[in-house]
Design an enzyme around this catalytic site. Structure first.
Site, PDB file in Angstrom:
ATOM      1  N   ASP A   5     -14.472  -4.612   2.616  1.00 52.52           N
ATOM      2  CA  ASP A   5     -13.981  -4.970   3.916  1.00 52.52           C
ATOM      3  C   ASP A   5     -14.566  -4.245   4.494  1.00 52.52           C
ATOM      4  O   ASP A   5     -15.162  -4.892   5.913  1.00 52.52           O
ATOM      5  CB  ASP A   5     -12.342  -3.846   3.739  1.00 52.52           C
ATOM      6  CG  ASP A   5     -11.687  -2.867   4.629  1.00 52.52           C
ATOM      7  OD1 ASP A   5     -11.938  -3.511   5.962  1.00 52.52           O
ATOM      8  OD2 ASP A   5     -10.571  -2.389   4.451  1.00 52.52           O
ATOM      9  N   LYS A  23      -9.369  -8.811   7.812  1.00 49.16           N
ATOM     10  CA  LYS A  23      -8.967  -7.545   8.792  1.00 49.16           C
ATOM     11  C   LYS A  23      -7.814  -8.169   9.694  1.00 49.16           C
ATOM     12  O   LYS A  23      -9.046  -8.069  10.393  1.00 49.16           O
ATOM     13  CB  LYS A  23      -9.168  -6.741   8.352  1.00 49.16           C
ATOM     14  CG  LYS A  23      -8.639  -4.742   8.513  1.00 49.16           C
ATOM     15  CD  LYS A  23      -9.383  -3.959   8.394  1.00 49.16           C
ATOM     16  CE  LYS A  23      -8.510  -2.530   8.011  1.00 49.16           C
ATOM     17  NZ  LYS A  23      -8.634  -2.330   6.923  1.00 49.16           N
ATOM     18  N   HIS A  59      -2.967   0.205  -3.982  1.00 51.63           N
ATOM     19  CA  HIS A  59      -3.905   0.558  -2.925  1.00 51.63           C
ATOM     20  C   HIS A  59      -4.424   1.972  -3.092  1.00 51.63           C
ATOM     21  O   HIS A  59      -5.539   2.055  -3.285  1.00 51.63           O
ATOM     22  CB  HIS A  59      -2.894   0.992  -1.689  1.00 51.63           C
ATOM     23  CG  HIS A  59      -4.654   0.893   0.059  1.00 51.63           C
ATOM     24  ND1 HIS A  59      -4.403   2.064   0.533  1.00 51.63           N
ATOM     25  CD2 HIS A  59      -4.688  -0.214   0.868  1.00 51.63           C
ATOM     26  CE1 HIS A  59      -4.943   2.268   0.759  1.00 51.63           C
ATOM     27  NE2 HIS A  59      -5.641   0.811   1.418  1.00 51.63           N
ATOM     28  N   GLU A  85     -11.632  -2.198  -3.739  1.00 54.48           N
ATOM     29  CA  GLU A  85     -11.771  -2.380  -2.230  1.00 54.48           C
ATOM     30  C   GLU A  85     -13.106  -1.626  -2.280  1.00 54.48           C
ATOM     31  O   GLU A  85     -12.755  -0.346  -1.997  1.00 54.48           O
ATOM     32  CB  GLU A  85     -10.182  -2.332  -1.132  1.00 54.48           C
ATOM     33  CG  GLU A  85     -11.041  -2.827  -0.318  1.00 54.48           C
ATOM     34  CD  GLU A  85      -8.886  -3.766   0.344  1.00 54.48           C
ATOM     35  OE1 GLU A  85     -10.012  -3.176   1.441  1.00 54.48           O
ATOM     36  OE2 GLU A  85      -8.309  -3.693  -0.451  1.00 54.48           O
ATOM     37  N   GLN A 133     -10.966  -8.664   2.028  1.00 50.73           N
ATOM     38  CA  GLN A 133     -10.126  -8.868   3.174  1.00 50.73           C
ATOM     39  C   GLN A 133     -10.242  -9.355   4.410  1.00 50.73           C
ATOM     40  O   GLN A 133     -11.409  -8.425   5.148  1.00 50.73           O
ATOM     41  CB  GLN A 133      -9.600  -7.255   3.524  1.00 50.73           C
ATOM     42  CG  GLN A 133      -8.529  -7.090   3.963  1.00 50.73           C
ATOM     43  CD  GLN A 133      -7.630  -5.428   4.719  1.00 50.73           C
ATOM     44  OE1 GLN A 133      -7.588  -5.588   5.293  1.00 50.73           O
ATOM     45  NE2 GLN A 133      -9.054  -4.195   3.951  1.00 50.73           N
ATOM     46  N   GLN A 186       0.671  -1.291  -0.233  1.00 53.62           N
ATOM     47  CA  GLN A 186      -0.146   0.070   0.041  1.00 53.62           C
ATOM     48  C   GLN A 186       0.350   1.244   0.309  1.00 53.62           C
ATOM     49  O   GLN A 186       1.721   1.299   0.862  1.00 53.62           O
ATOM     50  CB  GLN A 186      -0.589   0.145   0.852  1.00 53.62           C
ATOM     51  CG  GLN A 186      -0.441  -0.336   2.419  1.00 53.62           C
ATOM     52  CD  GLN A 186      -1.314  -0.058   3.502  1.00 53.62           C
ATOM     53  OE1 GLN A 186      -2.680   0.273   2.955  1.00 53.62           O
ATOM     54  NE2 GLN A 186      -1.262  -0.628   4.760  1.00 53.62           N
ATOM     55  N   ASP A 195      -8.254   1.014  -3.136  1.00 52.92           N
ATOM     56  CA  ASP A 195      -8.835   1.245  -2.801  1.00 52.92           C
ATOM     57  C   ASP A 195      -9.606   2.654  -2.150  1.00 52.92           C
ATOM     58  O   ASP A 195      -8.564   3.339  -2.268  1.00 52.92           O
ATOM     59  CB  ASP A 195      -8.099   0.761  -0.941  1.00 52.92           C
ATOM     60  CG  ASP A 195      -9.031   0.825  -0.150  1.00 52.92           C
ATOM     61  OD1 ASP A 195     -10.373   0.711   0.294  1.00 52.92           O
ATOM     62  OD2 ASP A 195      -8.750   0.322   1.804  1.00 52.92           O
TER      63      ASP A 195
END
Length: 417
Positions: A304, A328, A193, A270, A326, A171, A235
């Protein structure tokens, strides 16, 4: 008694905790800070340094094994646990968790986690506590059994020992262009990212974002080595929904438009939108996924927000409400649940991405490598921090050391036979 003492050490996360709601509402960046008042409970300013708390288990042979507790960058948003409070977490660990640790067989990983993480007054322990303590327990089991952490996971979940590396995703943070160049030169598997977390970065009708995607694809061809062909992963923190609207058809149309700017690449998008609840997210994401699949798009949806715990992941996977989850890690809690989440995704033919946060530490990143490789996730995040080089080094080197260790043991077995 295999654990004879517990140690706690306050520490730093590798980035900052950010008030996502304040940023979404238009907080202006001034250098590295955000100007304005915070809106999410617990935040005294919009951006604050990430804190962590290390938990050390002193074993009977005086070995100390560690795990790190922390929360994610956007704490208190999208159904997540509130901002990490070191004093509160420390107090709870001493009062509740430490006494439980003295009573477990630390060589039995899943059993230890189950006992230590029992609810307190019908309430689940904070996920940060589960996350850090489960890391330490995994290290303890590995030490006591003279195995790698990956081998403990494989044994406990009846998995074959891994032989393949897991693709790594980096990212960029806000230093987008420089960090994209770094990623390309280092031949990162999945990039960049982009941190598209504000209207300024997304642009009116998404035009700024579209131009960035096109630039990344072009730059990859310009300076990447021959044959280098990464997955492009962006993202957008719900900004497609924020700017285009929350109609699944419109969101899918926009994603197809984005994919058209980089037709030669697989494109991961994302968090295209935040529909306000887990159930609404599942229903609408399922529609977006269906539309993209029916069009044969090269774009994939990654969930996410609103998909935090193992139960959330199960609901999304079973509903086919995403192409890739994802996982997380600090939001999932126990690292054992991260392993379960990967296997659950595979069972439902949904992609499993072992993610996490820039706010994590070297220790939590290393443990994540062992779980991702053991379960053969589809990709994993280079973490912690936003600097690319450090995170890619920590995660990539740990993978290589792990696979070399496992390969070496296989060679030794062959020589004995």
């Amino acid at each position: 008694m295999q654990i004879k003492d517990v140690l706690l050490a306050p520490g730093n996360g590798a980035f900052f905790y950010d008030d996502q709601e304040a940023i979404r509402s238009g907080a202006i960046q001034d250098g590295f800070i955000y100007v304005g008042a915070p809106t999410t409970p617990g935040f005294k300013s919009i951006r604050i340094p990430a804190s962590s708390l290390s938990v050390g288990l002193v074993l009977t042979d005086d070995t100390v094994v560690w795990g790190d507790m922390m929360n994610v960058q956007y704490s208190g948003a999208g159904g997540r646990d509130p901002l990490f409070d070191t004093d509160q977490i420390s107090d709870l660990t001493w009062r509740v968790v430490a006494p439980r640790l003295f009573d477990v067989d630390a060589s039995r990983y899943l059993n230890s986690c189950a006992k230590v993480f029992e609810p307190v007054e019908h309430q689940r322990l904070p996920l940060a506590v589960e996350y850090g303590v489960s890391q330490a327990l995994l290290r303890a089991a590995a030490h006591l059994q003279h195995k790698t952490m990956a081998e403990i996971i494989c044994s406990d979940f009846d998995l074959p020992l891994p032989t393949c590396r897991v693709p790594i995703y980096c990212q960029s943070g806000d230093a987008r262009e420089i960090n994209v160049d770094k990623m390309i030169l280092k031949a990162v598997d999945v990039l960049p990212h982009g941190l598209i977390n504000s209207r300024q970065k997304f642009g009116t009708d998404g035009q700024t974002f579209l131009e960035f995607v096109k630039w990344v694809a072009t730059r990859t061809r310009q300076i990447g080595h021959p044959g280098y062909h990464p997955v492009l992963h962006f993202d957008v923190y719900g900004w497609i929904g924020q700017e285009i609207g929350l109609e699944p058809q419109s969101i899918a149309d926009f994603i197809c438009k984005v994919a058209g700017t980089a037709p030669d690449f697989t494109l991961n998008i994302e968090s295209p939108a935040d529909f306000g609840s887990t159930q609404a997210q599942i229903e609408n994401y399922a529609q977006i996924v269906s539309i993209l699949d029916n069009r044969g798009s090269n774009a994939r949806i990654v969930v996410d927000e609103r998909c935090n715990t193992l139960e959330d992941i199960r609901l999304f996977a079973e509903a086919k409400a995403t192409h890739l989850v994802q996982i997380k890690t600090p939001d999932v809690g126990s690292i054992a649940d991260t392993a379960r989440a990967v296997l659950l995704c595979k069972e439902n033919k949904v992609g499993a991405y072992v993610g996490g946060s820039c706010t994590e530490t070297d220790l939590s990143a290393q443990v994540s490598v062992h779980v991702a490789v053991a379960t053969q996730a589809d990709m994993m995040l280079a973490k912690p921090g936003m600097g690319v080089d450090e995170a890619f080094s920590i995660v990539g080197n740990e993978q290589n050391r792990l696979l070399a260790t496992l390969n070496g043991r296989g060679t030794q077995t062959e020589n004995v036979e």
